[in-house]
Design an enzyme around this catalytic site. Structure first.
Site, PDB file in Angstrom:
ATOM      1  CG  ASP A 150      -1.909  -9.656  -2.415  1.00 14.51           C
ATOM      2  OD1 ASP A 150      -1.759  -8.641  -3.129  1.00 14.51           O
ATOM      3  OD2 ASP A 150      -0.968 -10.348  -1.988  1.00 14.51           O
ATOM      4  CE1 TYR A 200       6.712  -5.231   0.865  1.00 15.15           C
ATOM      5  CE2 TYR A 200       6.928  -6.390   2.941  1.00 15.15           C
ATOM      6  CZ  TYR A 200       6.163  -5.693   2.051  1.00 15.15           C
ATOM      7  OH  TYR A 200       4.844  -5.433   2.339  1.00 15.15           O
TER       8      TYR A 200
HETATM    9 MG    MG Z   1       0.520 -14.232  -1.753  1.00  9.81          MG
END
Ligand code: MG
Ligand code: ADP
Length: 349
Positions: A150, A200
């Site tokens: 990210d 997850y």
């Molecule tokens: Mg985030």
């Protein structure tokens, strides 16, 4: 006053590969987060963001509080710890990156703030170091167990290109996105946060376990032969491995197809990614399958897949340039008619 911004990101293909030292292919979203910042002479930090409670603290007193201020405190904590000469500041944040929609609003915020601080205090931080500082802030102060994708995407991606990131080497290659392609992202509006987090964590543990049984450092080194070896022992783990192996291959194939401008091939790979996430990694739900189908049914759309961890969140599709807005609207309508749920078109803007 210093002003800086950073985009959100959307990962075109390469899902659940990041924590297996695999390949991912994020690109910048048109939505961006903007930070305006004025340095102070003291060590007070005050930050405001539309729709959030203001944050105020003194440098050196950062700690985890469980609110959005953790992203800000994380950033100043990381900089101070690394010996960068910052003082207090007043800052205002305005963001078009929707939080929690899978566009990584958190990384956009961290990177935009770091860029503003870099300007304001002339910090010696290159873009790569800045992305890693953003990641450290999120990992150590926010406390999110996330990979570096990210922040690398928010920190390095430019509009109109994707970043092929090899998570093993943190090696990055820029891949232009042809003008003939438009990206659609529709948020399903489903946020099964607990199911999502639990699944997850379980998938990560299964990948670690599979790598251990295969005697590999990570599933990056796994092959289809390993899948066959593992299958008689544990069919579930074998399917997880198959997803990771085939998904890494799909990322490579997608990059080749994108470079060749072969949209049909890109779309087929995106569809195959969804099928693998559904059948082998088992992170889809019927609503996401329905939304992906609704997108595939539209003229000018080439393939659709769930993005992010799964069990909710968004679906991505590739479309012919100029067709994305209509296709997204029609798909959201079809999804509503079939599932009773209201999808929100996140891209195109
Ligand atoms: Mg985030
Ligand atoms: P994502 O990064 O996928 O959007 P996260 O849960 O990682 O989702 O990050 C969302 C959180 O980041 C929000 O709950 C909020 O705490 C913080 N955040 C994101 N954008 C902003 C913003 N513009 N202003 C303040 N906090 C923000």
């Amino acid at each position: 006053m210093y002003r800086a911004d950073a985009p959100g990101r959307v990962n075109l293909i390469g899902e659940h590969t990041d924590y297996n030292e695999g390949l991912v292919l994020p690109t910048a979203t048109p939505q961006r987060t903007v930070v305006e910042l004025s340095p102070r002479e003291d060590r007070i930090v005050r930050v405001e963001s539309e729709g959030y409670m203001p944050v105020a603290y003194r440098l050196g007193e950062e700690r985890h509080c469980g609110d959005w201020g953790d992203y800000v405190r994380g950033v100043t904590w990381v900089l101070t710890k690394a010996g960068h000469p910052i003082r207090g500041f007043d800052a205002g944040i305005a963001s078009r990156v929707p939080p929690g929609a899978g566009l990584s609003s958190s990384a956009a915020l961290e990177v935009a703030l770091l860029r503003a601080l870099r300007e304001a205090f002339s910090l010696a931080l290159d873009d790569m170091a800045l992305a890693y500082a953003a990641h450290k802030a999120e990992r150590d102060v926010v406390g999110a167990r996330v990979g570096t994708m990210d922040q690398l995407a928010a920190g390095l991606a430019r509009t109109g290109e994707a970043l092929l990131i090899d998570m093993r080497k943190s090696q990055i290659e820029r891949v232009p996105i042809p003008d003939s392609v438009e990206i659609i992202v529709i948020d399903s509006g489903i946020a099964h946060d607990n199911a999502k987090q639990g699944a997850y964590n379980e998938r990560r543990a299964q990948c670690d376990e599979a790598a251990r049984r295969l005697g590999l450092a990570s599933l990056r080194d796994a092959t289809l032969g390993d899948v066959e070896r593992l299958a008689p022992q544990n069919a579930t783990l074998a399917r997880r491995v198959r997803h990771v192996v085939t998904e890494n291959d799909r990322v490579r194939a997608f990059v080749a197809a994108l470079r060749a401008g072969d949209l049909a091939r890109c779309g087929a790979l995106v569809d195959a990614s969804h099928a693998s996430l559904r059948e082998d990694f088992e992170v889809s739900i019927p609503e996401l399958d329905a939304l992906a189908d609704a997108l595939r049914a539209q003229r000018g759309v080439y393939g659709a897949r769930l993005v992010g961890a799964g069990f909710g969140g968004s679906v991505l599709a590739l479309a012919d340039a100029g067709r994305a807005a209509d296709a997204a609207r029609a798909a959201a309508e079809r999804f509503r008619a079939r599932s009773g749920r209201v999808g929100h078109v996140v891209m195109p803007v």
